[in-house]
Design a protein around this motif. Structure first.
Motif, PDB file in Angstrom:
ATOM      1  N   GLY A 518       0.717  -1.206   0.065  1.00  9.06           N
ATOM      2  CA  GLY A 518       0.079   0.062  -0.121  1.00  9.06           C
ATOM      3  C   GLY A 518       0.713   1.321  -0.073  1.00  9.06           C
ATOM      4  N   ALA A 523      -3.051   6.599  -2.786  1.00  7.64           N
ATOM      5  CA  ALA A 523      -4.087   5.843  -2.037  1.00  7.64           C
ATOM      6  C   ALA A 523      -5.384   5.880  -2.721  1.00  7.64           C
ATOM      7  CB  ALA A 523      -4.113   6.793  -0.747  1.00  7.64           C
ATOM      8  N   ASN A 529      -4.766  -0.921  -5.210  1.00  7.49           N
ATOM      9  CA  ASN A 529      -4.297  -1.462  -3.991  1.00  7.49           C
ATOM     10  C   ASN A 529      -4.891  -2.729  -3.674  1.00  7.49           C
ATOM     11  OD1 ASN A 529      -2.181   0.415  -3.094  1.00  7.49           O
ATOM     12  ND2 ASN A 529      -3.871   1.903  -3.046  1.00  7.49           N
ATOM     13  N   MET A 533      -3.240  -6.189  -2.611  1.00 10.32           N
ATOM     14  CA  MET A 533      -3.362  -6.843  -0.965  1.00 10.32           C
ATOM     15  C   MET A 533      -3.943  -8.197  -1.228  1.00 10.32           C
ATOM     16  SD  MET A 533      -2.545  -4.912   1.318  1.00 10.32           S
ATOM     17  CE  MET A 533      -2.410  -3.264   2.176  1.00 10.32           C
ATOM     18  N   HIS A 575      -3.483  -2.608   7.621  1.00 10.67           N
ATOM     19  CA  HIS A 575      -3.265  -1.321   6.617  1.00 10.67           C
ATOM     20  C   HIS A 575      -4.397  -0.685   6.227  1.00 10.67           C
ATOM     21  CE1 HIS A 575      -1.947   0.435   2.856  1.00 10.67           C
ATOM     22  NE2 HIS A 575      -0.613   0.194   3.275  1.00 10.67           N
ATOM     23  N   THR A 577      -5.601   0.463   3.636  1.00  8.65           N
ATOM     24  CA  THR A 577      -6.646   0.091   2.631  1.00  8.65           C
ATOM     25  C   THR A 577      -7.545  -0.713   2.826  1.00  8.65           C
ATOM     26  OG1 THR A 577      -4.562   0.519   1.111  1.00  8.65           O
ATOM     27  CG2 THR A 577      -6.286  -0.604   0.220  1.00  8.65           C
TER      28      THR A 577
END
Length: 1382
Positions: A518, A523, A529, A533, A575, A577
């Motif tokens: 991330g 962002a 992202n 992940m 995280h 995200t």
């Protein structure tokens, strides 16, 4: 021609177009555009004619007007080309002859002046203006634009199109074609190409024109490739697909192309080859289309292999060319790499794709490794993008080539890898493998995984995070992992030869994942992202199986590897995200539908991996406490329930492994991390409840942890409550609330002896105080840090050093630095007493341990200044306020609690209340000071109660039996206090209309705070409340004591400083002695001195005697006052003074007759100077005056007078006194001192002795509350308005000025301050007649702030009688006196 002219779009055609202009314009301009549409076959026969005629305003005349001029232009020139585009200047001929309208005549003449110039140039003869048709001097300009794909304006292009009419000049025609302007060629693209291929086909048996036609074709293709004519590409495509018909062109074109490539070293052919390579795409389109047409027309003939061989030969020529040294033909090599891939999609339709793949692979391999790297990788990238790579068989040939090249480039030992070209090629390969229409890819993915995954990982690790390419490589890595299945992972691990290789790979992977997670893509690239992940999640899941398989047993356990794994998974799970709570509901739903909540999956995996550790768990305590805490704080209910039990498991592990059977390490680490996490925004009320509940459930089921575990669970719950309150309030605008929560957290860590966190919050509290300029409180806060340290050379632990420290300190150095900072803050807060106290400690260390006499000298100078400040500087005394927060609407740390607040300088109740209510906009201020009922306490709203309270003075032990100047005492009236009082009047029994005092009682409430003021806060909670009732008689005694004290000290001020204004003394004396307004004594007599009252209240006999003594005590005080008044009176005040003397005589006679004669032992008017020459102003309490005096029942007017001298203006025999302070020692000591008969005058010592009494609440007499001020008969205001005492003749004290009518003075305690006219209720005080005072003069200083805050204590009942006279005279520090009348 009929209807050939169109004046505009949408118009029907017309035969003749007419237009008009103003004829008086010298150079008329029409500026009109018309379109002329003519069939292609008629253009050569047509010309355009323009006629000019005048117009007339009269219709009849206008119709008769004939044309006067004519101009014309031919649409096709003599050489067969069309009229050129542009401006033409036409000759205007006269129309006055009939020939002018005959086309046969004027078409023989020149139409434009350009034709005239050319003709004159050719013939050398001048043009005659008077020919068959006369020429005018005028000329007419037109601009023409020809729109046609059949009519050309270029003679060379026309020659090519009509090449059959002149075949002998074909060489020149083909060469001149390449000089024709591009716009003309593209207009006749189809005709031009037809002409070229016709020339090639009709001369197929000869090679005469092959090279010329090839060059011409390359020229045309290159022309269309130009950006100016790129929109003609579809025209060329259409021609190739639908109109091209040369079936044998492929033979000619491949032959010429092969020749050019094989002879590339010839300088004459280099540029032609380069141009041919640029046109290679469309050349091969023609070649392939010609071959397709040939096969379609002739079928598979004998020369089928000839075509294939020509292609093979061409590639061999390319390979030979590429293998030459770099400096030879580098431009040609670059062009081949750039343009060769463009032919792949076309050639594979006429050539075997697999063989083509082999040819391309050999071509790439023929390029030396270090040459043209970027161009080579770019060429391969285009090969991968071609349709060839989508065929599995072809991919089997090309992919090993690609992976070999990339592996070589990304190798650790590669000197200058082209990362940009490599990642472009790799991403193209992965993108194609991810398509659905490319057949099986499993083997190809495995090949990439084996050859490139580790290389890509290491490239990413070595790449700078600011690099623009790191995102591309991360995307490639993600794509490789995404395309790998479980078998791939298992196979990949099996490719490692040793266990150490697996460790190295996993270590670098875990570290890389954690670093990249991330942090590479922006962002707001949410999908990118989340995909990253998701792929990482699956990879980590696969690698966790490897950990369990290879590194869990005792022999091969790898602590660092497991540690990295846990930190990676925690970083993943926490995280931002994946924190779905931070997104909108719609976005959250979309993420859940597509990806699910990945945190749950990871959380369960962490839990399982932790429990798998078995005996290795202890190796991760306390290091893993923080990471696991971060996981449990994620606001996902199922995740929390699954992971919080890990804490219990950690407790159990440490308990079992620890010899002491404790889990202290775990506990300390958990508290530390919990503080950090909650302060960082994690945690909520639900977490607090769940944590407590889960730990309690597990601990209570455990045999050994039931008690200690339960204690920890409750402790953590308490800590969380404080921390959550602190975090909530940190964003509050109210600094006070933030301070309260900070102190709550402070106290918690102090109890837990967590100095590291405790000190951190100390400095947060200090900063809050400094922001509000609360220097005193900031000092006390820092003092808590200083108290932790020792005066030693031990090095400070890191947690002891404040956060702004930038060096290593010893404890002594740090403590000294803190002391200096604290002293500075105390000085700013005017707390010089505390600054001196710390300075003395510091000075002692410098003198006896550090031997730094220079620093010592500075400290002593500083202390000297502080002592001077105490005696001279102005120091306003703060008000204290009681504040109650009632109702359930307040935060827990305020709800239904009462606090005492210390106000700022000059902050009164009104200002304080407004500030308080501004912090709670919805709160209601209570109007009553009585305790609230249950309806308010349990209401959902907010109710605030606020009123002023008086601090109760507790005289320090070191002042016992010592002389203490008033300035020193003032500090202790509002500092070092924890007891406060508030008084409220009420009635018992029926009201007596003649005397209100008989039924007026006082309810006095005493509040004791948790800590002394000042402290680390400006407010402290009230810990105990007690209420007592003060009877009317005690009230009267208190009133008389304060009145006497006020008079005594005002007289002493006037005696010590003769420069003071006499007006306050005049007002006070006249208010007491003038019979016109007196009546106070009679009120007391009616209320308390009657036989009825004494019979009903026999227990108050001693108090009544005290009250009588107080009335009698006023007489000697008045006598000294009148004497001093006589000494200072002016001529204007003589009548007033004489009146007072007369009234005083009457008053004295009455008092002495009824209540006896009071004798004071000394003259109050005598001054005592200190060494430096300043006058010490003692302070005498009224109870002290009583104890110093002797009472006699004789009524003689002369009795009780001392031998002191009287003023000539004052009444003779009036005793004088000089003492403001005296100390009542123990009874035996006093008797001994008074018994020493010495006829010397009592003199004022440097500082007189202050009365010290026990601060027993039972002996505390009532104060006079503000609410008692009612009725007309009240204690005169002038009684409480004196002038300030002086330290020296030239430097007066500076008490807080107060208005005569509404002075703001703090409420006094019963034995610590005099009654003030603004805060104390005075009503019908006997013996103190109340005249209203005149207005004060501006130059007068009101000493109310200083004098009114020291209320005399109520004497003990056993001391109600005066002490007996001493039996004999002996030397004493107090001169004795003879009580017998003289």
């Amino acid at each position: 021609m009929e209807k050939a002219i169109f004046p505009g779009a949408g118009y029907d055609g017309i035969t003749e177009y007419k237009s008009v202009i103003y004829y008086q314009v010298k150079q008329p301009c029409w500026n009109e555009t018309v379109k002329v549409t003519i069939p292609i076959e008629d253009v050569c026969r047509c010309h355009l004619r323009v006629m000019f005629r005048h117009r007339s305003s009269q219709d009849s005349r206008d119709k008769s007007e004939k044309p006067f001029g004519m101009a014309f232009v031919r649409l096709m020139r003599v050489d067969g080309t069309t009229l050129k585009d542009g401006i033409h200047e036409l000759i205007v001929y006269k129309v006055d002859v009939k020939k002018a309208e005959d086309a046969k005549v004027y078409l023989t003449l020149p139409a434009t002046w350009h034709e005239v110039a050319e003709k004159e140039k050719q013939t050398g003869k001048q043009f005659h203006h008077s020919g068959a048709i006369p020429v005018t001097k005028d000329s007419f300009q037109i601009a023409s634009l020809t729109c046609s794909t059949k009519l050309t304006q270029n003679v060379d292009l026309l020659g090519l199109l009509n090449w059959r009419s002149n075949p002998g000049d074909l060489d020149q025609i083909l060469q001149r074609l390449m000089e024709v302007e591009g716009g003309e060629i593209v207009k006749f693209l189809q005709d031009t190409l037809d002409a070229l291929f016709n020339i090639m086909m009709e001369t197929s048996e000869k090679d005469t024109y092959d090279h010329l036609v090839f060059n011409a074709l390359v020229f045309i293709i290159t022309l269309i490739g130009d950006i100016k004519f790129q929109h003609f590409n579809p025209v060329l495509e259409t021609y190739i697909n639908k109109h091209f018909s040369a079936t044998l062109a492929y033979m000619k074109l491949t032959k010429v192309l092969n020749y050019y490539v094989s002879h590339a070293e010839l300088p004459a052919l280099t540029e032609r080859l380069y141009m041919a390579l640029k046109a290679l795409k469309y050349l091969f389109r023609f070649i392939v289309q010609s071959r397709v047409l040939y096969l379609r027309f002739y079928g598979n003939s004998e020369d089928g292999d000839a075509f294939l061989n020509s292609i093979r030969t061409l590639f061999l020529s390319f390979n030979t060319l590429m293998d030459r040294p770099l400096d030879e033909g580098v431009k040609i090599k670059g062009a081949i790499l750039k343009y060769l891939p463009s032919i792949i999609n076309d050639i594979q339709s006429a050539f075997d794709p697999v063989e083509l793949s082999v040819l391309l692979a050999k071509f790439i391999e023929s390029i030396p490794d270090s040459q043209l790297v970027r161009q080579k990788l770019g060429c391969m990238c285009k090969m991968v993008e071609s349709d060839l790579f989508r065929q599995p068989d072809c991919r089997d040939v090309l992919l090993p080539l690609v992976t070999d090249q990339l592996s070589g480039q990304l190798d650790d030992h590669s000197c200058k890898p082209d990362h940009e070209a490599c990642v472009q090629l790799l991403s193209t390969v992965l993108d194609n493998l991810d398509r659905k229409d490319v057949g099986p890819t499993r083997g190809h993915v495995q090949l990439i995984m084996e050859r490139l995954l580790r290389r890509v990982n290491r490239t990413v690790i070595s790449m700078d995070r600011s690099s623009l390419l790191i995102g591309h490589y991360l995307a490639c890595m993600t794509a490789i992992l995404k395309q790998m299945d479980d078998m791939h992972y298992a196979h990949y691990i099996s490719t490692f030869k040793t266990r150490q290789d697996i460790i190295d790979f996993l270590m670098e992977t875990f570290i890389m994942f954690k670093d990249l997670m991330g942090n590479v893509f922006p962002a707001d690239w949410m999908i990118m992202n989340l995909v990253q992940m998701q792929v990482f999640l699956r990879a980590i899941d696969q690698y966790s199986d490897v950990l369990n398989m290879y590194f869990l047993d005792q022999a091969h356990f790898e602590l660092q590897l497991w540690n990295n794994y846990f930190h990676l998974t925690v970083a993943f799970l926490t995280h931002k995200t994946l924190q779905l709570e931070s997104f909108s509901q719609e976005k959250r739903n979309k993420i859940l539908n597509k990806y699910g909540d990945m945190r749950k999956t990871f959380g369960f995996k962490i839990r399982d991996m932790w429990y798998n550790l078995g005996p290795h768990k202890m190796k991760f305590i306390p290091a893993m406490v923080g990471p696991i805490l971060a996981v449990t704080l994620v606001p996902q209910p199922e995740l929390r329930k699954a992971t919080i039990p890990i804490f219990f498991d950690m407790m159990q592990c440490e308990h079992n492994f620890n010899p002491g059977r404790t889990f202290e390490t775990f506990e300390n680490e958990l508290i530390t991390k919990l503080d950090q996490e909650v302060e960082g925004g994690q945690g909520d009320e639900q977490y607090k409840v769940l944590l407590e509940k889960t730990l309690l459930e597990h601990c209570r089921r455990h045999r050994y942890l039931s008690q200690s575990g339960e204690e920890l669970a409750l402790l953590l719950s308490s800590l969380l409550e404080n921390l959550l309150a602190y975090r909530t309030i940190t964003h509050d605008e109210s600094t006070e609330h933030r301070m309260s929560c900070t102190v709550n957290v402070l106290n918690f860590y102090k109890e837990k002896k967590r100095e590291d966190i405790y000190i951190r919050y100390l400095y947060k509290l200090r900063d809050l105080h400094l922001d509000c300029e609360n220097y005193t409180e900031a000092s006390y806060t820092l003092l808590l840090h200083a108290e932790i340290l020792e005066w030693s050379d031990k090095p400070c632990a890191s947690h002891l050093i404040p956060r702004d420290g930038d060096r290593v300190w010893t404890q002594q150095e740090l403590k000294e630095r803190l002391f200096q900072e604290i002293i500075c803050y105390f000085d700013k807060g005017k707390m010089w007493e505390k600054a001196i106290e710390l300075g003395k400690q510091l000075a002692k260390m410098h003198e006896t341990h550090m031997f730094d006499f220079m620093e010592l000298s500075q400290l002593l100078k500083q202390q000297a200044q502080f002592y001077e400040n105490i005696m001279h500087a102005m120091r306003p005394q703060p008000e204290y306020f009681a504040v109650g927060y009632y109702g359930l609407g307040f935060p827990s740390f305020l709800r239904n609690k009462m606090f005492i607040f210390r106000g700022k300088e000059y902050e009164w109740l009104e200002d304080f209340s407004l500030k308080l209510l501004s912090q709670f906009p919805i709160a209601v201020r209570m109007t009553s000071t009585a305790p609230p009922g249950d309806n308010i306490i349990n209401s959902p709203g907010q109710h605030i109660q606020c009123f002023t309270v008086k601090p109760v003075l507790t005289v320090p032990l070191q002042f016992k039996d010592k002389g203490v100047p008033e300035q020193i005492l003032n500090y202790y009236r509002t500092n070092e206090v924890d007891k406060f009082q508030y008084s409220r009047p009420f009635r018992k029994g029926e009201k007596d209309p003649d005397n209100e005092f008989a039924t007026m009682w006082i309810e006095r409430t005493t509040y004791i705070t948790a800590y002394r003021f000042p402290g680390i806060l400006k407010w402290f909670e009230v810990k105990s409340v007690s209420v007592e009732e003060i009877s009317p008689l005690e009230n009267a005694i208190e009133t008389m004591e304060m009145a006497n004290e006020k008079l005594s000290n005002l007289v002493q001020q006037q005696a010590c400083d003769r420069s003071l204004s006499i007006n306050p003394l005049s007002m006070m004396l006249s208010g007491i002695v003038d019979p016109a307004v007196m009546g106070g004594f009679s009120n007391y007599e009616k209320a308390f001195f009657t036989d009825t009252y004494m019979q009903e209240h026999p227990e108050e006999h001693e108090s009544i005697e005290i009250l009588k003594q107080l009335i009698a005590l006023q007489i000697p005080l008045l006598a000294d006052g009148i004497r001093i008044h006589g000494e200072k009176t002016t001529e204007q005040l003589k009548p007033l003074h004489n009146r007072m003397v007369t009234c005083f005589q009457d008053l004295r006679e009455k008092v002495e007759k009824h209540y006896g004669v009071i004798t004071l032992p000394c003259s109050l008017a005598e001054k005592k100077k200190s060494r430096v020459g300043s006058v010490v102003m003692p302070y005498i309490l009224s109870s002290t005056l009583r104890r110093m005096s002797t009472i006699s029942t004789l009524s003689s007017a002369s009795s009780g007078l001392s031998s002191g001298s009287a003023s000539s203006d004052g009444p003779s025999g009036i005793s004088s006194q000089d003492n403001r302070r005296a100390s009542i020692l123990s009874r035996s000591e006093e008797d001994n001192r008074i018994a020493r008969k010495n006829r010397k005058e009592w003199s004022v010592s440097k500082s007189q002795v202050l009365l010290e009494r026990q601060s027993d609440t039972d002996e505390t007499p009532p104060e006079r509350p503000k609410s008692l001020q009612f009725g007309d008969k009240r204690l005169p205001l002038s009684l409480f308005q004196g002038v300030s005492s002086k330290l020296s003749i030239s430097i007066p004290l500076s008490p807080l000025p107060a208005s005569p009518n509404t002075p703001h003075t703090p409420r006094s305690s019963s034995f610590s301050s005099l009654l003030s006219d603004s805060d104390t209720n005075t009503f019908d005080t006997p013996g103190t007649p109340p005249p209203m005072p005149p207005k004060k003069h501006p130059h007068e200083i009101d000493s109310t702030r200083f004098s009114s805050e020291f209320t005399p204590p109520l004497p003990m009942k056993i001391e109600s009688k005066p002490p007996p006279p001493p039996p004999k005279t002996r030397k004493s520090m107090f001169p004795a006196y003879d009580p017998t009348p003289q």
